[in-house]
Enzyme design. Sequence first.
Site, PDB file in Angstrom:
ATOM      1  N   ARG A  94       1.908   1.671  10.379  1.00 47.27           N
ATOM      2  CA  ARG A  94       1.499   1.952   8.996  1.00 47.27           C
ATOM      3  C   ARG A  94       2.716   1.792   8.092  1.00 47.27           C
ATOM      4  O   ARG A  94       3.641   2.611   8.132  1.00 47.27           O
ATOM      5  CB  ARG A  94       0.921   3.363   8.890  1.00 47.27           C
TER       6      ARG A  94
ATOM      7  N   ARG B  74       0.491  -5.013  12.868  1.00 48.59           N
ATOM      8  CA  ARG B  74      -0.290  -4.439  13.967  1.00 48.59           C
ATOM      9  C   ARG B  74      -0.502  -5.438  15.096  1.00 48.59           C
ATOM     10  O   ARG B  74      -0.614  -5.058  16.259  1.00 48.59           O
ATOM     11  CB  ARG B  74      -1.612  -3.872  13.443  1.00 48.59           C
TER      12      ARG B  74
ATOM     13  N   GLU C   2      -6.791   0.367  14.871  1.00 46.65           N
ATOM     14  CA  GLU C   2      -7.496  -0.636  14.066  1.00 46.65           C
ATOM     15  C   GLU C   2      -6.592  -1.829  13.789  1.00 46.65           C
ATOM     16  O   GLU C   2      -5.442  -1.670  13.366  1.00 46.65           O
ATOM     17  CB  GLU C   2      -7.954  -0.024  12.743  1.00 46.65           C
TER      18      GLU C   2
ATOM     19  N   SER D  42     -10.945  -5.602  10.009  1.00 43.06           N
ATOM     20  CA  SER D  42     -12.302  -5.203   9.624  1.00 43.06           C
ATOM     21  C   SER D  42     -12.983  -6.394   8.963  1.00 43.06           C
ATOM     22  O   SER D  42     -12.320  -7.324   8.495  1.00 43.06           O
ATOM     23  CB  SER D  42     -12.277  -4.000   8.669  1.00 43.06           C
TER      24      SER D  42
ATOM     25  N   ARG E 137       0.843  -1.209   0.000  1.00 41.18           N
ATOM     26  CA  ARG E 137       0.000   0.000   0.000  1.00 41.18           C
ATOM     27  C   ARG E 137       0.871   1.249   0.000  1.00 41.18           C
ATOM     28  O   ARG E 137       1.861   1.326   0.728  1.00 41.18           O
ATOM     29  CB  ARG E 137      -0.927   0.003   1.224  1.00 41.18           C
TER      30      ARG E 137
END
Length: 380
Positions: free
Chosen positions: A217, A343, A289, A292, A202
């Site tokens: 990140r 994470r 986060e 999801s 990403r």
Amino acid sequence: MKGKLESSERQRLIEEGKNLKEGLLSLEEDLLKLTDELQQEAQCIPNMTHPDVPIGGEDFSTIRKMVGTPHEFSFPVKDHLQLGKELDLFDFDAASEVSGSKFYYLKNEAVMLEMGLINWTLLEVMKRGFTPLTTPEIVRSSIVEKCGFQPQGANTQVYSIEDSDQCLIGTAEIPVGGIHMDSIIAASLLPLKYVAVSHCFRTEAGAAGTASRGLYRVHQFSKVEMFILCRPEESDFYHEELIRIEEDLFSSLGLHYKTLDMASGDLGAPAYRKFDIEAWMPGLARFGEISSASNCTDYQSRRLGIRFRSSEPALTNPKKGKSNLAPPQFVHTLNATACAVPRMIVCILENNQQEDGSVIIPEPLRPFMGGLEFIHPKPR
């Protein structure tokens, strides 16, 4: 032209036919261009939203569940960067020289922790009836678009390969979604459940600040992704199943987390409804986060051409010579993060740190790390 015609009339009609043919070619070219423009505009339209989705931006998201309480420490808390340095687990400086910012080397027990997380997660999800996959990590740009992501533009999260129609994947959801592209699946095979292991890439355009430091990140990471294809009337049920699996996994690791029903402004284009899980990260002193789970209904399957056909006969009488099978319908697709490795490493290091500088390995991961129970500081 088939009848008796004067020579001059025949010639006039021949010329008219040539003109019609040339005009048709021009119109067909215009039609292709307009069809492409229409497709580009249509792809900007997001999915519908579930009637229970909170309306508004991210701040309007509601808490579905809160699990556990923050760890209490009797000593100054370190963040994962400091812990990683003292335990010799990461090298961001060398990676920055080799690859640029937001890249990293994992070292020593951090490598074992990544492999342990992947293997433990994979086996736990397989117990629930999911088929394991590894996927291509380069896909065609058209597949990325059909899954609801934008491979071009100033704020794209997608790495495109120059002078090609290919991209690096940002999630295994994309190549797994493409497996059954342009096919009709027998209804008896549904649901199809996959758990995929891949690297993800990403650009993280626009991401900056202390909350994005270290492993939180990054441009490249390993992830275990769940993906389900099912009948339309079953997608809400499987959405609940996916979030339940995520919650079971994170509870097993002893994390303090909350599950959110994400507001409409934070859904992204494909999602009809999305549940996020945020875990407490003591070093950041906030929730972050970690996963999801999204129900994309038929948003992706319409673009990818994934349909199913019931074996039950159609309700109406078929016309002569036609099959009496029910017409095919689009499947619903769902995806969920089982383990985003960096994470999870942040959570494990920060929540399990000890006063002597060591870190306790969560019990479920120990068999996958050669029985290792602690990560100890290295002798200087």
